[in-house]
Design a protein around this motif. Sequence first.
Motif, PDB file in Angstrom:
ATOM      1  N   GLU A 185       0.861  -1.182   0.000  1.00 52.36           N
ATOM      2  CA  GLU A 185       0.000   0.000   0.000  1.00 52.36           C
ATOM      3  C   GLU A 185       0.894   1.228   0.000  1.00 52.36           C
ATOM      4  O   GLU A 185       1.939   1.261   0.671  1.00 52.36           O
ATOM      5  CB  GLU A 185      -0.912   0.005   1.226  1.00 52.36           C
ATOM      6  N   ALA A 186       0.506   2.240  -0.787  1.00 49.65           N
ATOM      7  CA  ALA A 186       1.299   3.460  -0.908  1.00 49.65           C
ATOM      8  C   ALA A 186       0.477   4.659  -0.464  1.00 49.65           C
ATOM      9  O   ALA A 186      -0.665   4.843  -0.905  1.00 49.65           O
ATOM     10  CB  ALA A 186       1.765   3.644  -2.352  1.00 49.65           C
ATOM     11  N   LYS A 187       1.033   5.481   0.406  1.00 47.24           N
ATOM     12  CA  LYS A 187       0.360   6.668   0.912  1.00 47.24           C
ATOM     13  C   LYS A 187       1.265   7.884   0.739  1.00 47.24           C
ATOM     14  O   LYS A 187       2.430   7.861   1.125  1.00 47.24           O
ATOM     15  CB  LYS A 187      -0.001   6.510   2.395  1.00 47.24           C
ATOM     16  N   TRP A 188       0.696   8.947   0.163  1.00 44.73           N
ATOM     17  CA  TRP A 188       1.476  10.160  -0.075  1.00 44.73           C
ATOM     18  C   TRP A 188       1.564  11.036   1.175  1.00 44.73           C
ATOM     19  O   TRP A 188       2.647  11.419   1.592  1.00 44.73           O
ATOM     20  CB  TRP A 188       0.862  10.953  -1.224  1.00 44.73           C
ATOM     21  N   GLY A 189       0.423  11.351   1.768  1.00 40.32           N
ATOM     22  CA  GLY A 189       0.436  12.311   2.870  1.00 40.32           C
ATOM     23  C   GLY A 189       0.028  11.730   4.200  1.00 40.32           C
ATOM     24  O   GLY A 189      -0.312  12.481   5.129  1.00 40.32           O
ATOM     25  N   THR A 190       0.062  10.416   4.340  1.00 40.15           N
ATOM     26  CA  THR A 190      -0.390   9.760   5.568  1.00 40.15           C
ATOM     27  C   THR A 190       0.746   8.993   6.230  1.00 40.15           C
ATOM     28  O   THR A 190       1.449   8.229   5.569  1.00 40.15           O
ATOM     29  CB  THR A 190      -1.532   8.766   5.270  1.00 40.15           C
ATOM     30  N   VAL A 191       0.930   9.225   7.527  1.00 37.04           N
ATOM     31  CA  VAL A 191       1.874   8.413   8.293  1.00 37.04           C
ATOM     32  C   VAL A 191       1.244   7.037   8.465  1.00 37.04           C
ATOM     33  O   VAL A 191       0.165   6.903   9.045  1.00 37.04           O
ATOM     34  CB  VAL A 191       2.171   9.052   9.664  1.00 37.04           C
ATOM     35  N   MET A 192       1.894   6.010   7.986  1.00 33.03           N
ATOM     36  CA  MET A 192       1.301   4.679   7.984  1.00 33.03           C
ATOM     37  C   MET A 192       1.500   3.987   9.325  1.00 33.03           C
ATOM     38  O   MET A 192       2.544   4.141   9.973  1.00 33.03           O
ATOM     39  CB  MET A 192       1.885   3.836   6.846  1.00 33.03           C
TER      40      MET A 192
ATOM     41  N   PHE B 228       4.547   1.650   1.681  1.00 31.53           N
ATOM     42  CA  PHE B 228       5.286   2.732   1.026  1.00 31.53           C
ATOM     43  C   PHE B 228       4.656   4.047   1.480  1.00 31.53           C
ATOM     44  O   PHE B 228       3.452   4.241   1.362  1.00 31.53           O
ATOM     45  CB  PHE B 228       5.177   2.635  -0.494  1.00 31.53           C
ATOM     46  N   SER B 229       5.457   4.949   1.997  1.00 35.14           N
ATOM     47  CA  SER B 229       4.903   6.216   2.466  1.00 35.14           C
ATOM     48  C   SER B 229       5.878   7.363   2.230  1.00 35.14           C
ATOM     49  O   SER B 229       7.083   7.231   2.471  1.00 35.14           O
ATOM     50  CB  SER B 229       4.563   6.147   3.957  1.00 35.14           C
ATOM     51  N   ALA B 230       5.325   8.476   1.734  1.00 31.86           N
ATOM     52  CA  ALA B 230       6.132   9.685   1.578  1.00 31.86           C
ATOM     53  C   ALA B 230       6.105  10.523   2.849  1.00 31.86           C
ATOM     54  O   ALA B 230       6.844  11.505   2.957  1.00 31.86           O
ATOM     55  CB  ALA B 230       5.605  10.512   0.402  1.00 31.86           C
ATOM     56  N   ALA B 231       5.236  10.145   3.816  1.00 28.54           N
ATOM     57  CA  ALA B 231       5.096  10.924   5.047  1.00 28.54           C
ATOM     58  C   ALA B 231       5.701  10.237   6.265  1.00 28.54           C
ATOM     59  O   ALA B 231       5.804  10.851   7.327  1.00 28.54           O
ATOM     60  CB  ALA B 231       3.613  11.220   5.307  1.00 28.54           C
ATOM     61  N   GLY B 232       6.076   8.959   6.153  1.00 32.05           N
ATOM     62  CA  GLY B 232       6.712   8.269   7.260  1.00 32.05           C
ATOM     63  C   GLY B 232       5.848   7.168   7.848  1.00 32.05           C
ATOM     64  O   GLY B 232       4.761   6.854   7.355  1.00 32.05           O
ATOM     65  N   PHE B 233       6.333   6.576   8.929  1.00 31.23           N
ATOM     66  CA  PHE B 233       5.697   5.421   9.558  1.00 31.23           C
ATOM     67  C   PHE B 233       5.638   5.626  11.067  1.00 31.23           C
ATOM     68  O   PHE B 233       6.507   6.277  11.656  1.00 31.23           O
ATOM     69  CB  PHE B 233       6.475   4.143   9.230  1.00 31.23           C
ATOM     70  N   SER B 234       4.628   5.022  11.677  1.00 32.84           N
ATOM     71  CA  SER B 234       4.503   5.118  13.125  1.00 32.84           C
ATOM     72  C   SER B 234       5.608   4.302  13.806  1.00 32.84           C
ATOM     73  O   SER B 234       6.179   3.385  13.205  1.00 32.84           O
ATOM     74  CB  SER B 234       3.135   4.589  13.569  1.00 32.84           C
TER      75      SER B 234
END
Length: 509
Positions: free
Chosen positions: A435-442, A472-478
């Motif tokens: 799963e890919a997220k642009w503006g969401t911290v996953m 996949f995240s452009a905003a980071g991960f918890s």
Amino acid sequence: MQQARPTKPSRVFDRAPEWDALISFVTRPLPHAALGVVSGRRRMGKTYLLRALVEQCGGFYFGATDATEAESLRQFSAALAEHVGSPVPFSFATWDDAVSYLFGLAVPGHRTAGGPAVDSPFLVVIDEFPYLVKAAPELPSLFQRMIDRFQVEESRMRLLLCGSAMSVMGGLLASSAPLRGRAQLELVVRPFGYRAAADFWGVADDPALAVRLHAVLGGTPAYRRQFLADDVPSNLGGFDDWICRTVLSPFSPLFREARYLLAEEADIRDTALYHSVLAAVAQGNTTRGGIAGYIGRKSVDISHPLNVLEDSHLLVREPDVFRAGKSQYRITEPLINFYEAVMRPAWARLEGGQAAEVWAQAGERFAAQVAGPHFESVCREYVLGAGRAMLSTSLGTVGGGVVTDPRDRRQIQIDVAVVEPGSGGSRPSVALLGEAKWGTVMGHAHLERLGRARDLLATRGMDTSHCGLACFSAAGFSDSLRAEAAGGDVLLVGLDELYGRAVPTGLLS
């Protein structure tokens, strides 16, 4: 003694595979004529590449212009006369005469203007060939006749036909076209990949800036130097000002570029209809039915514009890797997607010089309709390229799809999937779900959704025993997701990992 292969000039950025293919075509030791077709959308650097090839290998280069048949023949005749060293211009009565003379130059033993006899490949590059075909539709048939003749007789001809009108160039070798089955090379010069584009723009050390630049301008080489005269934002903080003074400014060559890209395609007549189709896709209506509903037409009525946009390499239909017969459309040219999503709805205001105001209000649209979908495609490109090493199995089909969850009555969107079709007695298998997220911290919720999709696919008979999960995240991960990844079974890929500045966190089984 074998002659050394011409090396790619240092001024030609990237393009090593394309250069190798061209050199192999030119230097292949065949005693007969050979034909190559080089295509690619405008601004990709085809002419730059082919001129460098002629400089390194020698030969004749002719760049056609949009002109009448008589003027085109006169221009070609003058260029050919200059090439062979004739003191006066040639005056061919017909294209038949011109083509016959051209192929005569490649006959072994032929001499021109007192020069040495031809005993090495004779490279001929005809650039913007669609202009010539428009003026003289018989040209493909004339070339076919000469190529067929010199498949029997000896010839050193290495003919490259090049053009930017993708529908025309694609048609040269299609179906019952005269040149069908005659080409030994079919090369499409594509945009730079996202990593090469970052290097080209000089922003590889700033992935957050690089991915935004690529989401707007893609990998088109001409945009940096010819269009913007090397105007590049120095850092992420300068991106907003840069986009307002370049892409969104009515005084910039990029301002109307998206419109020109569409208008330049030979098969596009009703540009309003085609812009509406592209706008529908940019707004998130990515199925045939969704596009038709958005523009107020029946599905059957948009078959032609969809086919033309696909042939022009402006639109691509991507199959759902989990549901046979289902597919979604995606705009392949980032600048056109940006235009349809951000610029076209506010065109009058942008023409009035309100770029800063329009851009300040476009944040949500840019994230949802431009950056988000683009980030998903970048993640799939990563898996196809640099990320292949993270898979424990051979690379299968890379794409996206939807997994239906009947229990929760929802659809789970899988942005990045690697599926290997079954063969013989083996079942289809899934190597990766992402799963890919642009503006969401996953966080854990995203991982649980992927795990649920994996379980559902297993109940449908697919082999998921070696299926890894990737976020996949452009905003980071918890922090909790990072702790989970440290223990294995899940892979975390951020911007630094996508651009090769860090190693992905976690391992796949």
